[in-house]
Write an enzyme that holds these catalytic residues in place. Sequence first.
Site, PDB file in Angstrom:
ATOM      1  N   ASN A 244     -35.090 -67.190 -24.427  1.00  0.00           N
ATOM      2  CA  ASN A 244     -35.259 -66.207 -25.931  1.00  0.00           C
ATOM      3  C   ASN A 244     -33.780 -65.199 -25.293  1.00  0.00           C
ATOM      4  O   ASN A 244     -33.338 -64.387 -24.083  1.00  0.00           O
ATOM      5  CB  ASN A 244     -35.988 -64.669 -25.232  1.00  0.00           C
ATOM      6  CG  ASN A 244     -36.209 -63.669 -26.522  1.00  0.00           C
ATOM      7  OD1 ASN A 244     -35.217 -63.701 -26.996  1.00  0.00           O
ATOM      8  ND2 ASN A 244     -36.961 -62.543 -26.279  1.00  0.00           N
TER       9      ASN A 244
ATOM     10  N   HIS B 157     -38.683 -66.774 -34.463  1.00  0.00           N
ATOM     11  CA  HIS B 157     -37.895 -66.200 -33.111  1.00  0.00           C
ATOM     12  C   HIS B 157     -38.396 -67.126 -31.214  1.00  0.00           C
ATOM     13  O   HIS B 157     -39.741 -66.809 -31.527  1.00  0.00           O
ATOM     14  CB  HIS B 157     -37.746 -64.292 -32.414  1.00  0.00           C
ATOM     15  CG  HIS B 157     -37.276 -63.767 -31.430  1.00  0.00           C
ATOM     16  ND1 HIS B 157     -36.450 -64.510 -30.738  1.00  0.00           N
ATOM     17  CD2 HIS B 157     -38.024 -62.591 -30.546  1.00  0.00           C
ATOM     18  CE1 HIS B 157     -35.807 -63.900 -29.769  1.00  0.00           C
ATOM     19  NE2 HIS B 157     -37.041 -62.962 -29.612  1.00  0.00           N
TER      20      HIS B 157
ATOM     21  N   CYS C 135     -33.432 -58.867 -31.302  1.00  0.00           N
ATOM     22  CA  CYS C 135     -33.680 -60.262 -31.857  1.00  0.00           C
ATOM     23  C   CYS C 135     -34.411 -60.321 -32.671  1.00  0.00           C
ATOM     24  O   CYS C 135     -33.949 -61.652 -34.001  1.00  0.00           O
ATOM     25  CB  CYS C 135     -34.968 -60.249 -31.141  1.00  0.00           C
ATOM     26  SG  CYS C 135     -34.973 -60.577 -29.429  1.00  0.00           S
TER      27      CYS C 135
HETATM   28  N1  ACO Z   1     -44.406 -64.882 -12.207  1.00  0.00           N
HETATM   29  C1  ACO Z   1     -45.192 -65.152 -11.444  1.00  0.00           C
HETATM   30  N2  ACO Z   1     -46.390 -64.127 -11.801  1.00  0.00           N
HETATM   31  C2  ACO Z   1     -45.956 -62.897 -12.392  1.00  0.00           C
HETATM   32  C3  ACO Z   1     -45.025 -62.972 -13.755  1.00  0.00           C
HETATM   33  C4  ACO Z   1     -43.791 -63.782 -12.945  1.00  0.00           C
HETATM   34  N3  ACO Z   1     -42.374 -64.340 -14.047  1.00  0.00           N
HETATM   35  N4  ACO Z   1     -43.995 -62.401 -14.732  1.00  0.00           N
HETATM   36  C5  ACO Z   1     -45.241 -60.897 -14.320  1.00  0.00           C
HETATM   37  N5  ACO Z   1     -46.236 -61.273 -13.534  1.00  0.00           N
HETATM   38  C6  ACO Z   1     -47.112 -61.048 -13.387  1.00  0.00           C
HETATM   39  C7  ACO Z   1     -47.669 -59.769 -13.367  1.00  0.00           C
HETATM   40  O1  ACO Z   1     -46.778 -58.409 -12.318  1.00  0.00           O
HETATM   41  C8  ACO Z   1     -49.223 -60.325 -13.650  1.00  0.00           C
HETATM   42  O2  ACO Z   1     -49.985 -59.907 -12.556  1.00  0.00           O
HETATM   43  P1  ACO Z   1     -50.730 -58.769 -11.927  1.00  0.00           P
HETATM   44  O3  ACO Z   1     -52.453 -59.388 -13.150  1.00  0.00           O
HETATM   45  O4  ACO Z   1     -51.918 -59.102 -10.786  1.00  0.00           O
HETATM   46  O5  ACO Z   1     -50.626 -57.415 -12.075  1.00  0.00           O
HETATM   47  C9  ACO Z   1     -49.783 -61.656 -14.446  1.00  0.00           C
HETATM   48  O6  ACO Z   1     -48.695 -61.813 -13.951  1.00  0.00           O
HETATM   49  C10 ACO Z   1     -50.157 -61.558 -15.173  1.00  0.00           C
HETATM   50  O7  ACO Z   1     -49.154 -60.548 -16.365  1.00  0.00           O
HETATM   51  P2  ACO Z   1     -49.300 -60.094 -17.786  1.00  0.00           P
HETATM   52  O8  ACO Z   1     -48.898 -59.435 -18.516  1.00  0.00           O
HETATM   53  O9  ACO Z   1     -50.859 -59.714 -17.722  1.00  0.00           O
HETATM   54  O10 ACO Z   1     -48.958 -61.699 -18.332  1.00  0.00           O
HETATM   55  P3  ACO Z   1     -48.921 -62.202 -19.656  1.00  0.00           P
HETATM   56  O11 ACO Z   1     -50.303 -63.305 -19.811  1.00  0.00           O
HETATM   57  O12 ACO Z   1     -49.303 -61.008 -20.997  1.00  0.00           O
HETATM   58  O13 ACO Z   1     -48.052 -62.968 -20.125  1.00  0.00           O
HETATM   59  C11 ACO Z   1     -45.634 -62.561 -21.228  1.00  0.00           C
HETATM   60  C12 ACO Z   1     -46.068 -61.888 -19.815  1.00  0.00           C
HETATM   61  C13 ACO Z   1     -44.689 -64.109 -20.472  1.00  0.00           C
HETATM   62  C14 ACO Z   1     -44.314 -60.966 -20.607  1.00  0.00           C
HETATM   63  C15 ACO Z   1     -46.102 -62.033 -22.399  1.00  0.00           C
HETATM   64  O14 ACO Z   1     -46.524 -60.673 -22.191  1.00  0.00           O
HETATM   65  C16 ACO Z   1     -44.855 -61.964 -23.445  1.00  0.00           C
HETATM   66  O15 ACO Z   1     -44.549 -62.754 -23.343  1.00  0.00           O
HETATM   67  N6  ACO Z   1     -44.421 -60.498 -24.273  1.00  0.00           N
HETATM   68  C17 ACO Z   1     -43.591 -60.113 -24.799  1.00  0.00           C
HETATM   69  C18 ACO Z   1     -42.646 -60.607 -24.289  1.00  0.00           C
HETATM   70  C19 ACO Z   1     -40.995 -60.159 -25.436  1.00  0.00           C
HETATM   71  O16 ACO Z   1     -41.286 -61.456 -25.948  1.00  0.00           O
HETATM   72  N7  ACO Z   1     -40.049 -60.196 -25.334  1.00  0.00           N
HETATM   73  C20 ACO Z   1     -38.980 -59.930 -26.335  1.00  0.00           C
HETATM   74  C21 ACO Z   1     -38.524 -59.160 -27.105  1.00  0.00           C
HETATM   75  S1  ACO Z   1     -37.473 -59.328 -28.069  1.00  0.00           S
HETATM   76  C22 ACO Z   1     -36.002 -59.063 -28.045  1.00  0.00           C
HETATM   77  O17 ACO Z   1     -35.578 -57.828 -28.648  1.00  0.00           O
HETATM   78  C23 ACO Z   1     -35.521 -58.932 -26.370  1.00  0.00           C
END
Ligand code: ACO
Length: 353
Positions: free
Chosen positions: A282, A252, A112
Amino acid sequence: MPHAAITGWGKAVPERILTNADLEKMVETSDEWITSRTGIRERRVVGQHETTTSLATSAARMALERAGRTPDELDLVVVATATPDDFLVSEACLVQGELGGTAGAFDVGAACAGFVSALSVGSQFVNAGVYKRVLVVGVDTLTRYVDFTDRSTCVLFGDGAGAVVIEATEEKRGLLSTVLGADGAGHKHLFVPGWGALVPESAGLFPEYRPYLQMNGSQVYRFAVQVMGDSAAESVHKAGLTFGDIDMLIPHQANLRIIDAAARRLELPREKVWVNIDRYGNTSAASVPIALCEAADSGALHEGDNVVLVAFGAGLAWAAGVVRWGTAGVEPPCCQARERTTAGVTTGEESDE
Ligand code: ACO
């Protein structure tokens, strides 16, 4: 030293829209969870006949048209992608082959963070006086590597391409500063096991093995909040500017909360931050140039504006830079130059008549 002004911009996204409601039918998730945690409402997903090359080429053609240039006027094509259509042939060669011409062509791999990294590479060829005109493309079709049964990743990504043409000018335009960084030790927080030459042992043992993107979301989130703010701030200082000099932040588009954190760090109000994550999710290397293209098309960018570009991604890598917007001092395209000449001066052809 010549500068590298952005003179053309373009974007391309797949036709198919995948909404949060669609995803609710595929995995255990909800529109409420996705929008509140990420800001994403829908994303574009490549269909059977859309490829990394087709998207990149469409965006590139649009950028060339806006710049008033033809492919044979390009000196170099640099493509940032993590999802090339071929392993051996660079994506840049595939795009250049579609466009025509004989420009040099190679890829930059920084996920990214790829487009901002590639813009810095291309700009340096211009700054060094080696080349005058470079096409820089950011493109990814990450949904091909997303497991649509894994709710923790499949809601986040979309496909697309964005491109810019950069050209030499003596005026202070284009990239004024560059900040590149990486924490390679963290690469396993976001990667596609089995998609490289290093095939994991499990691939041979388990025929059902599939090369899908794997991510430790919370680790990546913490990393992103830190580096997006820090590198954006550093790029402003390196450009000899203050936060008050910044007219637009184009970050981004990975997560609205990460974008908001970067904006807070630069003390920028929301109206100075370009956000389109709700419509595209993304799109990896395409996210910054698609946003840049939309900001430019909407009239939000003006000659002389200072625009911060910042991105993070797999690697873990990050890249930031300040772009001074505008085309001051760029040699006009030949057709426009001809128009200008014929408007005020009698041409040889006319005097023959
Ligand atoms: N729908 C419903 N629940 C979900 C989903 C979903 N799609 N995905 C995860 N959950 C659940 C999890 O299982 C977890 O449940 P649990 O508490 O029972 O275990 C709960 O939601 C909370 O999960 P968290 O990981 O704490 O949620 P968070 O608020 O951190 O958000 C997210 C998750 C959106 C993925 C966030 O961590 C994030 O944006 N991280 C960065 C990711 C990113 O930007 N990646 C791309 C990089 S760029 C590249 O090079 C490709």
